[in-house]
Design a protein around this motif. Sequence first.
Motif, short mmCIF file in Angstrom:
data_model
loop_
_atom_site.label_atom_id
_atom_site.label_comp_id
_atom_site.label_asym_id
_atom_site.label_seq_id
_atom_site.Cartn_x
_atom_site.Cartn_y
_atom_site.Cartn_z
N GLY A 170 0.84 -1.27 -0.12
CA GLY A 170 -0.13 0.15 0.08
C GLY A 170 1.09 1.10 0.00
O GLY A 170 0.51 2.32 -0.60
N GLU A 171 2.03 1.30 0.90
CA GLU A 171 2.77 2.53 0.74
C GLU A 171 3.26 2.54 -0.57
O GLU A 171 3.79 3.87 -0.83
CB GLU A 171 3.81 2.15 1.96
CG GLU A 171 3.23 2.45 3.22
CD GLU A 171 4.24 1.72 4.38
OE1 GLU A 171 5.21 1.28 4.02
OE2 GLU A 171 3.91 1.58 5.76
N LEU A 172 3.97 1.36 -1.05
CA LEU A 172 4.56 1.75 -2.27
C LEU A 172 3.43 2.42 -3.45
O LEU A 172 3.92 3.10 -4.02
CB LEU A 172 4.83 0.21 -2.88
CG LEU A 172 5.67 -0.04 -4.28
CD1 LEU A 172 6.09 -1.24 -4.35
CD2 LEU A 172 4.98 0.36 -5.41
N LEU A 173 2.17 1.85 -3.61
CA LEU A 173 1.49 2.29 -4.48
C LEU A 173 0.99 3.78 -4.06
O LEU A 173 0.77 4.72 -4.88
CB LEU A 173 0.18 1.52 -4.76
CG LEU A 173 0.17 0.24 -5.57
CD1 LEU A 173 -1.13 -0.13 -5.96
CD2 LEU A 173 1.05 0.60 -6.95
N ALA A 174 1.13 4.25 -2.83
CA ALA A 174 0.70 5.45 -2.41
C ALA A 174 1.71 6.40 -2.90
O ALA A 174 1.29 7.75 -3.52
CB ALA A 174 0.88 5.43 -0.83
N GLU A 175 2.83 6.09 -2.97
CA GLU A 175 3.84 6.96 -3.58
C GLU A 175 3.69 7.17 -5.18
O GLU A 175 3.89 8.06 -5.73
CB GLU A 175 5.24 6.52 -3.32
CG GLU A 175 5.58 6.45 -1.77
CD GLU A 175 5.95 7.89 -1.36
OE1 GLU A 175 6.14 8.76 -2.21
OE2 GLU A 175 6.04 8.26 -0.05
N VAL A 176 3.53 5.77 -5.80
CA VAL A 176 3.24 6.17 -7.23
C VAL A 176 2.02 6.86 -7.69
O VAL A 176 1.91 7.80 -8.46
CB VAL A 176 2.76 4.62 -7.84
CG1 VAL A 176 2.44 4.65 -9.28
CG2 VAL A 176 4.14 3.79 -7.40
N PHE A 177 0.83 6.74 -6.83
CA PHE A 177 -0.21 7.49 -7.07
C PHE A 177 -0.25 9.13 -6.71
O PHE A 177 -0.64 9.92 -7.50
CB PHE A 177 -1.59 7.14 -6.23
CG PHE A 177 -2.18 5.89 -6.79
CD1 PHE A 177 -3.69 6.14 -6.95
CD2 PHE A 177 -1.79 4.58 -7.27
CE1 PHE A 177 -4.46 5.00 -7.62
CE2 PHE A 177 -2.20 3.61 -7.84
CZ PHE A 177 -3.92 3.94 -8.14
N SER A 178 0.43 9.29 -6.00
CA SER A 178 0.82 10.80 -5.52
C SER A 178 2.18 11.52 -5.93
O SER A 178 2.19 12.72 -5.68
CB SER A 178 0.77 11.01 -3.80
OG SER A 178 1.85 10.03 -3.37
N ALA A 179 2.93 10.94 -6.71
CA ALA A 179 4.35 11.44 -6.96
C ALA A 179 3.97 12.74 -7.77
O ALA A 179 4.66 13.57 -7.69
CB ALA A 179 5.02 10.47 -7.68
N SER A 180 3.15 12.70 -8.79
CA SER A 180 3.34 13.91 -9.73
C SER A 180 2.25 14.84 -9.35
O SER A 180 1.81 15.81 -10.32
CB SER A 180 3.12 13.20 -11.22
OG SER A 180 1.72 12.55 -11.12
N VAL A 181 1.45 14.75 -8.20
CA VAL A 181 0.39 15.55 -7.91
C VAL A 181 1.13 17.10 -7.38
O VAL A 181 1.98 16.69 -6.36
CB VAL A 181 -0.59 15.04 -7.05
CG1 VAL A 181 -1.74 15.90 -6.57
CG2 VAL A 181 -1.22 13.92 -7.71
#
Length: 294
Positions: A170-181
């Motif tokens: 979950g922490e991994l995908l959290a970074e992927v989802f939020s990286a370019s925001v």
Amino acid sequence: MFGYVKALTPELRVKEFELYRSVYCGLCHHIKKRSTFMTFSLSYDFVLPALFALAFTDIGDISFKKKRCLVHPMRKRKVIDGGENMQAVADAAILLVYYKLLDDKTDKDEKFFKRAASSYALPFAARARKKVMNIGYTHIDNVIKEKIASLSLCEKEKNESVYECASIFGELLAEVFSASVKRDSDRRCMYQIGYRVGRWIYIADALDDIEKDRKNGSYNPFILSGEDTSSESFKENIEMALRLELSESEKALDLLEISDPGIYNIIQNILYIGMPEVIHNILYKKDCKDCAKA
């Protein structure tokens, strides 16, 4: 790569279905800029972060074209170009596949043929990763590398709690989802959505692999826990737990301002209908024939 995060396509309007499919094809073409081989690793799971990426992209930076590809050589299909934000999702997908292949290759608990397939694909993924790194994705690369290593350790320690390993993913995908925001409030919402979706994916994958892992003697927290995974009470409880995971992502979604109704409706379909349907089909062994049909 996973195959669980899907829309229930009969519930989409015709225009929404066309948009949904064009985002998938757009991701494929964005990945192709780095590596043709890596396009074969793409799944519909990455359409969800790509939809969010489009929601945060200026309309002037989005374009549609019709293109042919190796999979559909005879007929052109509509492809969306989402600019830098969508390319960032494609690049994150490449990095995630690279580190998963690397982990599978070095994991002696994996079957020979899986390690052999990973060894074959890894050079292609490594070249694609190098192209991604040349334009500067150090933070995401480091996060994925660290979390995949932590996840591998969690599994090797035979952790009986599915939620501990699921939280790492979950922490991994959290970074992927939020990286370019760019905006802080939006980034916090996207982090929460990515975190919950990541936990959900890991648990769904563990549920789906129970019988295979039991047969192969592979790690699976549900087997180690000793629960009767075939009982109705187990199925009802885990289905409810996974709905609660998604309800947390839905709360974060409600705080975002997504102006495009088509994008918003597809995201709602995935989180509210498609993903719960996938879990129901895993638990009760039904084929989800209408999920992400393209």
